[in-house]
Design a protein around this motif. Structure first.
Motif, mmCIF file in Angstrom:
data_model
loop_
_atom_site.group_PDB
_atom_site.id
_atom_site.type_symbol
_atom_site.label_atom_id
_atom_site.label_comp_id
_atom_site.label_asym_id
_atom_site.label_seq_id
_atom_site.Cartn_x
_atom_site.Cartn_y
_atom_site.Cartn_z
ATOM 1 N N MET A 1 45.682 31.358 40.212
ATOM 2 C CA MET A 1 45.861 31.686 38.803
ATOM 3 C C MET A 1 46.675 32.969 38.722
ATOM 4 O O MET A 1 46.935 33.615 39.745
ATOM 5 N N LYS A 2 47.070 33.351 37.541
ATOM 6 C CA LYS A 2 47.869 34.555 37.373
ATOM 7 C C LYS A 2 47.161 35.751 37.990
ATOM 8 O O LYS A 2 45.999 36.024 37.695
ATOM 9 N N ASP A 3 47.870 36.451 38.868
ATOM 10 C CA ASP A 3 47.360 37.652 39.533
ATOM 11 C C ASP A 3 46.210 37.348 40.488
ATOM 12 O O ASP A 3 45.510 38.258 40.940
ATOM 13 N N ASN A 4 45.976 36.090 40.789
ATOM 14 C CA ASN A 4 44.921 35.695 41.728
ATOM 15 C C ASN A 4 45.477 34.653 42.688
ATOM 16 O O ASN A 4 45.363 33.446 42.456
ATOM 17 N N ASP A 5 46.100 35.118 43.765
ATOM 18 C CA ASP A 5 46.687 34.197 44.736
ATOM 19 C C ASP A 5 45.620 33.756 45.729
ATOM 20 O O ASP A 5 45.042 34.569 46.464
ATOM 21 N N ALA B 1 37.493 33.825 46.202
ATOM 22 C CA ALA B 1 38.161 35.004 45.650
ATOM 23 C C ALA B 1 39.609 35.016 46.114
ATOM 24 O O ALA B 1 39.969 34.371 47.101
ATOM 25 N N ALA B 2 40.435 35.749 45.397
ATOM 26 C CA ALA B 2 41.834 35.884 45.780
ATOM 27 C C ALA B 2 41.955 36.844 46.962
ATOM 28 O O ALA B 2 41.127 37.741 47.139
ATOM 29 N N ILE C 1 41.223 42.960 51.735
ATOM 30 C CA ILE C 1 40.932 43.183 50.323
ATOM 31 C C ILE C 1 40.915 41.844 49.604
ATOM 32 O O ILE C 1 41.888 41.084 49.649
ATOM 33 N N THR C 2 39.797 41.552 48.956
ATOM 34 C CA THR C 2 39.685 40.347 48.142
ATOM 35 C C THR C 2 39.225 40.743 46.748
ATOM 36 O O THR C 2 38.823 41.887 46.516
ATOM 37 N N GLY C 3 39.287 39.806 45.807
ATOM 38 C CA GLY C 3 38.822 40.116 44.466
ATOM 39 C C GLY C 3 39.186 39.052 43.462
ATOM 40 O O GLY C 3 39.761 38.007 43.804
ATOM 41 N N VAL C 4 38.855 39.336 42.225
ATOM 42 C CA VAL C 4 39.160 38.446 41.101
ATOM 43 C C VAL C 4 39.650 39.302 39.936
ATOM 44 O O VAL C 4 39.030 40.315 39.604
ATOM 45 N N SER C 5 40.769 38.880 39.331
ATOM 46 C CA SER C 5 41.363 39.644 38.235
ATOM 47 C C SER C 5 41.366 38.840 36.950
ATOM 48 O O SER C 5 41.428 37.615 36.957
ATOM 49 N N ASP C 6 41.291 39.565 35.826
ATOM 50 C CA ASP C 6 41.577 38.971 34.524
ATOM 51 C C ASP C 6 42.418 39.972 33.749
ATOM 52 O O ASP C 6 42.921 40.949 34.321
#
Length: 264
Positions: free
Chosen positions: A185-189, A213-214, A226-231
């Motif tokens: 998704m956008k900003d979440n590769d 997670a991205a 580094i992993t994570g989830v953005s909105d």
């Protein structure tokens, strides 16, 4: 008698003039044709042949190899490119399809690469016309190395390639990270992780390695993932190390869209 001679001269002159016009018109309308890819291509002027000579030499299908060298083994991923039937911005664009050539990579890896190539607009494949794409790969000897990197993707550097070769789990063998744009998704590769199996001498897909997670790359030291989830409002990030072949978070941080403060 004089009138008869005058009429005869006029008739001869008229016939000659008409003959010349027919001859000139015939030269203009002369058809030149050539055959390529079992299809007849027709041109109406000699200059059209000269203008289209380069186009005629371009095949409708050709193969580009993506060379990988992993754990001292060479793997060539074959990418078949073909000319589209539809036009994009009044240009024929290029269709890409992966050829599954061996069993070193599982079928899911080829499917992931295939889907990512199709959606990867910034690559040369869909960037320009089919003719320019062919010339681009011809000049590179039909080898494409820009898809692959062995450099660690340092967080925020934006130097990502969609196939990354790295030892992800610190077992001494290089693994594969493949960008999965169809799940991103956008900003979440999102990435798929393929671990090298010494026992089977091939790659094995490791599901949920990033725990849905991205993957954003390594930290500045290159030791932590580094992993994570953005909105649109915030980005929740985790600093991980590999323990027993799995990621274990050792730190976490949140970045906010309204703030200029960044984690790590």
């Amino acid at each position: 008698m004089k009138n008869y001679v005058l009429i005869l001269i006029l008739l001869i002159s008229c016939v000659r003039h008409t003959s010349n016009r027919i001859s000139d018109k015939g030269n203009i309308a002369k058809i030149y044709s050539t055959e390529i890819n079992s299809k007849m291509v027709t041109f109406s002027r000699k200059q059209d042949i000269q203008k289209n000579t380069v186009i005629l030499n371009i095949p409708s299908t050709y193969v580009v190899e993506i060379p990988l060298e992993v754990n001292n083994k060479k793997i060539d991923i074959r990418l078949q490119l073909s000319k589209s039937e539809r036009l994009l911005r009044e240009k024929n664009y290029t269709l890409a399809e992966i050829e599954n050539t061996d069993n070193v990579l599982p079928k899911s890896a080829y499917e992931c690469i295939d889907g990512t190539i199709e959606l990867q607009h910034w690559q040369a494949i869909n960037k320009d016309s089919y003719d320019n794409t062919y010339d681009y790969y011809k000049n590179k000897g039909f080898k494409e190395n820009d898809f692959v990197t062995k450099k660690k993707m340092i967080f925020r550097n934006e130097n990502y390639n969609f196939i990354t070769i790295a030892d992800m789990d610190n077992d001494g063998y290089e693994d594969l990270l493949i960008l999965d744009l169809s799940s991103s998704m956008k900003d979440n590769d999102m990435y798929q992780f393929y671990k090298w199996s010494e026992k089977e001498s091939k790659f094995i897909f490791v599901p949920d390695f990033f725990d849905k997670a991205a993957f954003y790359g390594w930290d500045k030291t290159g030791k932590y993932l580094i992993t994570g989830v953005s909105d649109t409002k915030e980005r929740k990030l985790y600093k991980n190390k590999v323990v027993g072949g799995q990621l274990k978070a050792v730190d976490q941080c949140t970045e906010y869209a309204v703030s200029d403060k960044f984690c790590w």
